[in-house]
Design a protein around this motif. Sequence first.
Motif, PDB file in Angstrom:
ATOM      1  N   ALA A  88      27.116  42.148  28.247  1.00 55.25           N
ATOM      2  CA  ALA A  88      26.716  41.772  29.600  1.00 55.25           C
ATOM      3  C   ALA A  88      26.610  43.009  30.471  1.00 55.25           C
ATOM      4  N   ASP A  89      25.651  42.994  31.365  1.00 57.46           N
ATOM      5  CA  ASP A  89      25.322  44.165  32.170  1.00 57.46           C
ATOM      6  C   ASP A  89      26.503  44.651  32.994  1.00 57.46           C
ATOM      7  N   GLY A  90      27.277  43.735  33.510  1.00 55.74           N
ATOM      8  CA  GLY A  90      28.468  44.121  34.269  1.00 55.74           C
ATOM      9  C   GLY A  90      28.227  44.292  35.743  1.00 55.74           C
ATOM     10  N   ARG A  91      26.959  44.247  36.186  1.00 62.97           N
ATOM     11  CA  ARG A  91      26.724  44.363  37.619  1.00 62.97           C
ATOM     12  C   ARG A  91      27.242  43.122  38.336  1.00 62.97           C
ATOM     13  N   ALA A  92      27.543  43.262  39.578  1.00 58.85           N
ATOM     14  CA  ALA A  92      28.077  42.137  40.346  1.00 58.85           C
ATOM     15  C   ALA A  92      27.073  40.994  40.374  1.00 58.85           C
ATOM     16  N   ALA A  93      27.562  39.793  40.148  1.00 57.40           N
ATOM     17  CA  ALA A  93      26.691  38.626  40.180  1.00 57.40           C
ATOM     18  C   ALA A  93      26.195  38.394  41.598  1.00 57.40           C
ATOM     19  N   GLY A  94      24.979  37.874  41.698  1.00 59.85           N
ATOM     20  CA  GLY A  94      24.446  37.545  43.009  1.00 59.85           C
ATOM     21  C   GLY A  94      25.332  36.515  43.693  1.00 59.85           C
ATOM     22  N   ASN A  95      25.362  36.525  45.003  1.00 57.58           N
ATOM     23  CA  ASN A  95      26.182  35.582  45.757  1.00 57.58           C
ATOM     24  C   ASN A  95      25.328  34.570  46.503  1.00 57.58           C
ATOM     25  N   GLY A  96      24.057  34.461  46.114  1.00 57.62           N
ATOM     26  CA  GLY A  96      23.149  33.518  46.737  1.00 57.62           C
ATOM     27  C   GLY A  96      22.933  32.295  45.865  1.00 57.62           C
ATOM     28  N   ASP A 250       9.107  49.886  30.650  1.00 58.67           N
ATOM     29  CA  ASP A 250       8.552  50.449  31.878  1.00 58.67           C
ATOM     30  C   ASP A 250       8.528  49.438  33.010  1.00 58.67           C
ATOM     31  N   LEU A 251       8.470  48.154  32.676  1.00 55.79           N
ATOM     32  CA  LEU A 251       8.440  47.116  33.714  1.00 55.79           C
ATOM     33  C   LEU A 251       9.767  47.019  34.456  1.00 55.79           C
ATOM     34  N   LEU A 252      10.814  47.558  33.864  1.00 57.48           N
ATOM     35  CA  LEU A 252      12.150  47.408  34.420  1.00 57.48           C
ATOM     36  C   LEU A 252      12.570  48.599  35.270  1.00 57.48           C
ATOM     37  N   ARG A 253      11.631  49.483  35.561  1.00 61.27           N
ATOM     38  CA  ARG A 253      12.013  50.718  36.235  1.00 61.27           C
ATOM     39  C   ARG A 253      12.093  50.583  37.752  1.00 61.27           C
ATOM     40  N   SER A 254      11.569  49.498  38.313  1.00 60.85           N
ATOM     41  CA  SER A 254      11.505  49.400  39.780  1.00 60.85           C
ATOM     42  C   SER A 254      12.385  48.272  40.308  1.00 60.85           C
ATOM     43  N   GLY A 255      13.550  48.095  39.706  1.00 61.50           N
ATOM     44  CA  GLY A 255      14.492  47.113  40.214  1.00 61.50           C
ATOM     45  C   GLY A 255      14.520  45.803  39.460  1.00 61.50           C
ATOM     46  N   PHE A 256      13.592  45.595  38.529  1.00 66.73           N
ATOM     47  CA  PHE A 256      13.609  44.382  37.723  1.00 66.73           C
ATOM     48  C   PHE A 256      14.541  44.567  36.525  1.00 66.73           C
ATOM     49  N   ALA A 257      15.103  43.455  36.076  1.00 64.23           N
ATOM     50  CA  ALA A 257      15.975  43.465  34.906  1.00 64.23           C
ATOM     51  C   ALA A 257      15.651  42.261  34.043  1.00 64.23           C
ATOM     52  N   SER A 258      15.868  42.407  32.757  1.00 61.45           N
ATOM     53  CA  SER A 258      15.702  41.290  31.836  1.00 61.45           C
ATOM     54  C   SER A 258      16.915  40.379  31.932  1.00 61.45           C
ATOM     55  N   ALA A 259      16.677  39.092  32.173  1.00 64.00           N
ATOM     56  CA  ALA A 259      17.791  38.150  32.285  1.00 64.00           C
ATOM     57  C   ALA A 259      18.617  38.136  31.002  1.00 64.00           C
ATOM     58  N   ALA A 260      17.960  38.227  29.844  1.00 62.96           N
ATOM     59  CA  ALA A 260      18.678  38.203  28.570  1.00 62.96           C
ATOM     60  C   ALA A 260      19.624  39.393  28.447  1.00 62.96           C
ATOM     61  N   ILE A 288      14.176  39.392  36.572  1.00 65.86           N
ATOM     62  CA  ILE A 288      14.667  39.099  37.922  1.00 65.86           C
ATOM     63  C   ILE A 288      14.829  40.393  38.696  1.00 65.86           C
ATOM     64  N   SER A 289      14.497  40.334  39.961  1.00 67.12           N
ATOM     65  CA  SER A 289      14.773  41.424  40.889  1.00 67.12           C
ATOM     66  C   SER A 289      15.492  40.829  42.089  1.00 67.12           C
ATOM     67  N   GLY A 290      16.532  41.520  42.542  1.00 65.14           N
ATOM     68  CA  GLY A 290      17.297  41.005  43.678  1.00 65.14           C
ATOM     69  C   GLY A 290      18.257  39.908  43.305  1.00 65.14           C
ATOM     70  N   GLY A 291      18.868  40.042  42.142  1.00 65.10           N
ATOM     71  CA  GLY A 291      19.825  39.038  41.697  1.00 65.10           C
ATOM     72  C   GLY A 291      20.346  39.361  40.317  1.00 65.10           C
ATOM     73  N   SER A 292      20.982  38.388  39.690  1.00 66.21           N
ATOM     74  CA  SER A 292      21.535  38.569  38.354  1.00 66.21           C
ATOM     75  C   SER A 292      21.296  37.287  37.560  1.00 66.21           C
ATOM     76  N   ALA A 293      21.873  37.219  36.387  1.00 69.94           N
ATOM     77  CA  ALA A 293      21.724  36.049  35.525  1.00 69.94           C
ATOM     78  C   ALA A 293      23.091  35.602  35.037  1.00 69.94           C
ATOM     79  N   GLU A 294      23.228  34.301  34.871  1.00 68.62           N
ATOM     80  CA  GLU A 294      24.506  33.741  34.436  1.00 68.62           C
ATOM     81  C   GLU A 294      24.432  33.140  33.035  1.00 68.62           C
ATOM     82  N   GLU A 295      23.246  32.733  32.621  1.00 65.16           N
ATOM     83  CA  GLU A 295      23.077  32.113  31.298  1.00 65.16           C
ATOM     84  C   GLU A 295      21.630  32.269  30.870  1.00 65.16           C
ATOM     85  N   VAL A 296      21.427  32.596  29.610  1.00 63.75           N
ATOM     86  CA  VAL A 296      20.079  32.666  29.035  1.00 63.75           C
ATOM     87  C   VAL A 296      20.146  32.116  27.622  1.00 63.75           C
ATOM     88  N   ARG A 297      19.209  31.244  27.293  1.00 62.67           N
ATOM     89  CA  ARG A 297      19.129  30.738  25.931  1.00 62.67           C
ATOM     90  C   ARG A 297      17.683  30.405  25.587  1.00 62.67           C
TER      91      ARG A 297
END
Length: 317
Positions: A88-96, A250-260, A288-297
């Motif tokens: 898991a990425d370890g970044r703080a989960a979004g609070n929204g 390269d798509l992940l370089r501007s703040g986007f992250a893969s939910a998986a 996702i940009s501007g957030g995180s992920a909690e589950e992916v399947r």
Amino acid sequence: MVRIWMNRALLGLGWGALVTGIVGIVLYFGAFRQREIPVLLASGASYLMLGAIVGLLLFLLARGWRSAVAAGLVVAGALWTQLPIFVADGRAAGNGPVVTVLQSNLLFGGADVTQVVRTVREDRVDLLTVEELTAEAVTRLDAAGIAELLPYRYVETASWGAGTGIYSRYPLRDTRKYDGFVMNNLGAVMEHPQRGAVAVFAFHPMPPPLDFEAWNSEMRRIRDILDATTGPALVGADFNATRDHTAFRDLLRSGFASAAELVGAGPLPTYPTDKSWGPLIGIDHVLISGGSAEEVRAMTVTGSDHRAVLARTRLNS
């Protein structure tokens, strides 16, 4: 004497396996965007890297210690590229608010859309992105009750695999079909009642085996679109690319992250499901940009050659 020849055979096989592993690492890091064969081989770069582990084991059996050291270094390089997808990425989960995204390729519109709608209902999906969407598939989605669950939509249907759609629980505005693509690639703004404007996208670049030049230019076009995006954003896509492709990373370089990758879901293979030996590679993604992920399947959809990907994301407030 037999032992000597056996060790030589093990060393020879080990070096063959090690070279295979090195090729996998080179394909992972190499900027081969203009060369079709390396790009196609890069789809399976992570499998090729397994050769380094096989080589290390063979060297240890042969007591080829110097060769084993070399293999150990290559194994370390392979692990450095692959271990992050299991952690898991370890970044703080979004609070929204939580926004659940479902991404599904319908294989020329012929997939069992009742399964898709059932997943939307049972998992309370908020955003559905679909590729290879035909007019007939839209009719079947409506008959299955999609409008009751996701009343807002932007669809651009087409024959073959060119159609694409976005279905949303919340209102959509500023819908647009992007120029510069062979198939329909869509964007919109979803008005979330708690978070406000959220950019949403459904992408489907050409498969590189069918038109490599188109895939290459379309992946660059998608990167430009995402680079220009500000604020929270969600992407559901069949990128026809795995994380082993530099064009995808390269798509992940501007703040986007893969939910998986955010949840450490592993390789999450999605294609092909219509072969006895599949799925082998993960080309369906939620970003996702501007957030995180909690589950992916990933889940099988009857009649499709792709597994669908469900991501439970949480936006930043």
